[in-house]
Design an enzyme around this catalytic site. Structure first.
Site, PDB file in Angstrom:
ATOM      1  N   LYS A  58       0.834  -1.210   0.000  1.00  0.00           N
ATOM      2  CA  LYS A  58       0.000   0.000   0.000  1.00  0.00           C
ATOM      3  C   LYS A  58       0.866   1.256   0.000  1.00  0.00           C
ATOM      4  CE  LYS A  58      -2.169  -1.008   3.789  1.00  0.00           C
ATOM      5  NZ  LYS A  58      -1.600  -2.348   4.034  1.00  0.00           N
ATOM      6  N   THR A  59       1.888   1.258   0.855  1.00  0.00           N
ATOM      7  CA  THR A  59       2.725   2.462   0.944  1.00  0.00           C
ATOM      8  C   THR A  59       3.523   2.654  -0.344  1.00  0.00           C
ATOM      9  OG1 THR A  59       2.851   2.205   3.338  1.00  0.00           O
ATOM     10  CG2 THR A  59       4.480   3.643   2.315  1.00  0.00           C
ATOM     11  N   LYS A  69      -1.349   9.158   6.377  1.00  0.00           N
ATOM     12  CA  LYS A  69      -1.667   7.897   7.060  1.00  0.00           C
ATOM     13  C   LYS A  69      -2.330   8.312   8.362  1.00  0.00           C
ATOM     14  CE  LYS A  69      -0.542   3.360   8.106  1.00  0.00           C
ATOM     15  NZ  LYS A  69      -0.527   2.151   7.262  1.00  0.00           N
ATOM     16  N   GLU A  80      -3.797   6.573   3.195  1.00  0.00           N
ATOM     17  CA  GLU A  80      -3.536   5.131   3.330  1.00  0.00           C
ATOM     18  C   GLU A  80      -4.173   4.576   4.598  1.00  0.00           C
ATOM     19  OE1 GLU A  80       0.576   3.822   3.033  1.00  0.00           O
ATOM     20  OE2 GLU A  80       0.086   1.911   3.980  1.00  0.00           O
ATOM     21  N   GLY A  81      -4.937   3.481   4.430  1.00  0.00           N
ATOM     22  CA  GLY A  81      -5.512   2.792   5.582  1.00  0.00           C
ATOM     23  C   GLY A  81      -4.445   2.000   6.318  1.00  0.00           C
ATOM     24  N   ALA A  82      -4.874   1.096   7.179  1.00  0.00           N
ATOM     25  CA  ALA A  82      -3.935   0.219   7.885  1.00  0.00           C
ATOM     26  C   ALA A  82      -4.374  -1.211   7.604  1.00  0.00           C
ATOM     27  CB  ALA A  82      -3.951   0.507   9.383  1.00  0.00           C
TER      28      ALA A  82
HETATM   29  N1  LIG Z   1       7.092  -3.057  -5.882  1.00  0.00           N
HETATM   30  C1  LIG Z   1       7.942  -3.282  -4.876  1.00  0.00           C
HETATM   31  N2  LIG Z   1       9.250  -3.520  -5.122  1.00  0.00           N
HETATM   32  C2  LIG Z   1      10.104  -3.741  -4.112  1.00  0.00           C
HETATM   33  N3  LIG Z   1       9.774  -3.731  -2.813  1.00  0.00           N
HETATM   34  C3  LIG Z   1       8.493  -3.495  -2.499  1.00  0.00           C
HETATM   35  C4  LIG Z   1       7.514  -3.248  -3.499  1.00  0.00           C
HETATM   36  N4  LIG Z   1       6.326  -3.045  -2.897  1.00  0.00           N
HETATM   37  C5  LIG Z   1       6.559  -3.161  -1.584  1.00  0.00           C
HETATM   38  N5  LIG Z   1       7.842  -3.422  -1.320  1.00  0.00           N
HETATM   39  C6  LIG Z   1       8.440  -3.632   0.012  1.00  0.00           C
HETATM   40  O1  LIG Z   1       7.621  -4.558   0.699  1.00  0.00           O
HETATM   41  C7  LIG Z   1       7.398  -4.141   2.040  1.00  0.00           C
HETATM   42  C8  LIG Z   1       5.906  -3.934   2.286  1.00  0.00           C
HETATM   43  O2  LIG Z   1       5.443  -2.891   1.447  1.00  0.00           O
HETATM   44  P1  LIG Z   1       4.577  -1.689   2.017  1.00  0.00           P
HETATM   45  O3  LIG Z   1       5.192  -1.118   3.240  1.00  0.00           O
HETATM   46  O4  LIG Z   1       4.327  -0.767   0.886  1.00  0.00           O
HETATM   47  O5  LIG Z   1       3.255  -2.502   2.439  1.00  0.00           O
HETATM   48  P2  LIG Z   1       1.942  -1.935   3.155  1.00  0.00           P
HETATM   49  O6  LIG Z   1       0.787  -2.653   2.566  1.00  0.00           O
HETATM   50  O7  LIG Z   1       1.932  -0.462   3.088  1.00  0.00           O
HETATM   51  O8  LIG Z   1       2.138  -2.418   4.674  1.00  0.00           O
HETATM   52  P3  LIG Z   1       1.349  -1.842   5.997  1.00  0.00           P
HETATM   53  O9  LIG Z   1       0.145  -2.711   6.149  1.00  0.00           O
HETATM   54  O10 LIG Z   1       2.365  -2.037   7.081  1.00  0.00           O
HETATM   55  O11 LIG Z   1       1.026  -0.397   5.762  1.00  0.00           O
HETATM   56  C9  LIG Z   1       8.242  -2.886   2.241  1.00  0.00           C
HETATM   57  O12 LIG Z   1       9.482  -3.250   2.786  1.00  0.00           O
HETATM   58  C10 LIG Z   1       8.399  -2.338   0.834  1.00  0.00           C
HETATM   59  O13 LIG Z   1       9.570  -1.593   0.690  1.00  0.00           O
HETATM   60 MG   LIG Z   2       1.843   0.931   4.580  1.00  0.00          MG
END
Ligand SMILES: Nc1ncnc2c1ncn2[C@@H]1O[C@H](COP(=O)(O)OP(=O)(O)OP(=O)(O)O)[C@@H](O)[C@H]1O
Ligand SMILES: [Mg+2]
Length: 205
Positions: free
Chosen positions: A14-15, A31, A97-99
């Protein structure tokens, strides 16, 4: 214009997607509830990904424990007031962004999807491409629609899985907005290039 980013699970990207979108739209990032502060949280990640610090709004709640916000708040002795989570007006587009996923509790009687329904802003679902994603994606879309949440589309993250992506779009009757590939590093340049390559910014206008 406000766009809400949710996902099929925690850690699905998501992030990564939200910051790519923020960069592409020259938007603000927010967030509202950060649960888990050890790694600095998603606002810090957004800045590390190249969103200018003055475009990252401060969280409404910063909670210490990396768990569901409803529980993280209880552990910190904080009562979350959903009114404080309403996306603010900012001078430009806002990406929120949600959680975790759509049915994560914000409080013991409110889910993120309920909040999204109240807000009425278009929601993007971020989904993995790995095995299991069809089930998680279709469940998420169904849960959002059951609550009257406007689903803008689905954004995939990861290696291509053409059939899974097409099956979700067809059976979920949802727009496939694009897919962010695995990137060796996540920074302003790589995210901007990947977004421009795989998405159409006009889909978010
Ligand atoms: N397209 C990508 N290429 C490489 N690394 C990625 C990619 N997408 C996500 N990641 C890595 O995977 C991990 C999880 O991604 P991210 O933090 O975006 O997830 P999230 O869904 O936002 O998690 P949360 O529920 O904690 O908010 C992070 O370490 C991020 O850097
Ligand atoms: Mg996130």
């Amino acid at each position: 214009m406000t766009i809400v980013v949710t996902g099929t699970d925690t850690d699905v990207g998501k992030t990564a997607f939200a910051t790519a979108l923020t960069i592409a739209l020259d938007a603000f990032y927010w967030k509202p509830v950060q649960a888990g502060l050890e790694a600095g949280g998603d606002a810090a990640a957004a800045i590390a990904h190249g969103v200018p610090p003055d475009r990252v709004l401060p969280e409404a709640y910063r909670l210490a424990t990396p768990c569901s916000p409803h529980r993280a708040a209880e552990i910190d002795g904080v009562a979350i007031d959903p009114a404080r989570l309403t996306p603010p007006a900012v001078p430009g587009p806002l990406v929120v962004e949600g959680a975790g996923g759509a049915l994560v509790p914000v409080t013991r009687d409110l889910l993120y999807a309920d909040l999204f329904a109240r807000w009425g802003h278009p929601v993007v679902v971020v989904a993995r491409t790995e095995l299991g994603t069809i089930n998680h994606s279709l469940l998420t879309i169904e849960a959002l629609r059951a609550r009257g949440v406007p689903v803008l589309g689905i954004a995939f993250n990861g290696h291509p899985q053409e059939d899974s992506e097409a099956t979700i779009a067809a059976m979920g009757r949802v727009r496939r907005l694009g897919r962010l590939p695995r990137l060796p590093v996540l920074n302003r340049a790589t995210l901007a290039a990947a977004f421009a390559d795989a998405f159409d910014a006009r889909d978010f206008a």
